[in-house]
Design an enzyme around this catalytic site. Structure first.
Site, short mmCIF file in Angstrom:
data_model
loop_
_atom_site.label_atom_id
_atom_site.label_comp_id
_atom_site.label_asym_id
_atom_site.label_seq_id
_atom_site.Cartn_x
_atom_site.Cartn_y
_atom_site.Cartn_z
N ARG A 15 43.82 -14.07 33.82
CA ARG A 15 43.03 -14.06 32.59
C ARG A 15 43.88 -14.49 31.41
O ARG A 15 45.11 -14.44 31.46
CB ARG A 15 42.46 -12.66 32.37
CG ARG A 15 41.51 -12.26 33.52
CD ARG A 15 40.84 -10.99 33.25
NE ARG A 15 40.15 -11.11 31.96
CZ ARG A 15 39.07 -10.44 31.65
NH1 ARG A 15 38.54 -9.62 32.49
NH2 ARG A 15 38.52 -10.59 30.46
N CYS A 16 43.21 -14.86 30.34
CA CYS A 16 43.84 -15.26 29.09
C CYS A 16 44.88 -14.21 28.70
O CYS A 16 44.59 -13.03 28.76
CB CYS A 16 42.77 -15.40 28.02
SG CYS A 16 43.39 -15.86 26.40
N PRO A 17 46.06 -14.63 28.33
CA PRO A 17 46.56 -15.99 28.10
C PRO A 17 47.37 -16.56 29.26
O PRO A 17 48.07 -17.56 29.10
CB PRO A 17 47.47 -15.79 26.90
CG PRO A 17 48.12 -14.45 27.16
CD PRO A 17 47.01 -13.62 27.81
N ASP A 42 38.99 -18.55 34.28
CA ASP A 42 39.01 -17.90 32.97
C ASP A 42 38.29 -18.79 31.95
O ASP A 42 38.72 -19.91 31.67
CB ASP A 42 40.45 -17.65 32.52
CG ASP A 42 40.54 -16.99 31.17
OD1 ASP A 42 39.67 -16.15 30.86
OD2 ASP A 42 41.46 -17.31 30.41
#
Length: 79
Positions: A15-17, A42
């Site tokens: 997931r981000c980042p 994502d």
């Protein structure tokens, strides 16, 4: 993997980042002019990868799909 993608970074499940962090860590593995594919589900990558390219002077080359249909964001190394 597409014939013109030199390096494919598998970020499925990250997931981000993390997809952009992985891209930043590995972009130097390819030569200037080569294409890197970042594969991730994502949704933030659709914004994050082009933004990272603008900040780092790389070329955002668009989006396609990996062999399994996962989104793949394409970056051409310019510097």
């Amino acid at each position: 993997m597409s014939a013109d993608v030199t390096l494919e970074i598998d970020c499925r499940g990250l997931r981000c980042p993390m997809p952009v962090i992985e891209l930043a860590k590995r972009i130097d593995e390819v030569e200037v002019g080569d294409l890197v594919g970042v594969v991730t589900h994502d949704a933030a990558a659709r914004v994050d990868v082009p933004a990272w390219c603008r900040m780092k002077g790389q070329e955002y080359a668009g989006e396609d799909d990996a062999d399994d249909g996962a989104p793949r964001f394409l970056v051409r190394r310019i510097v």
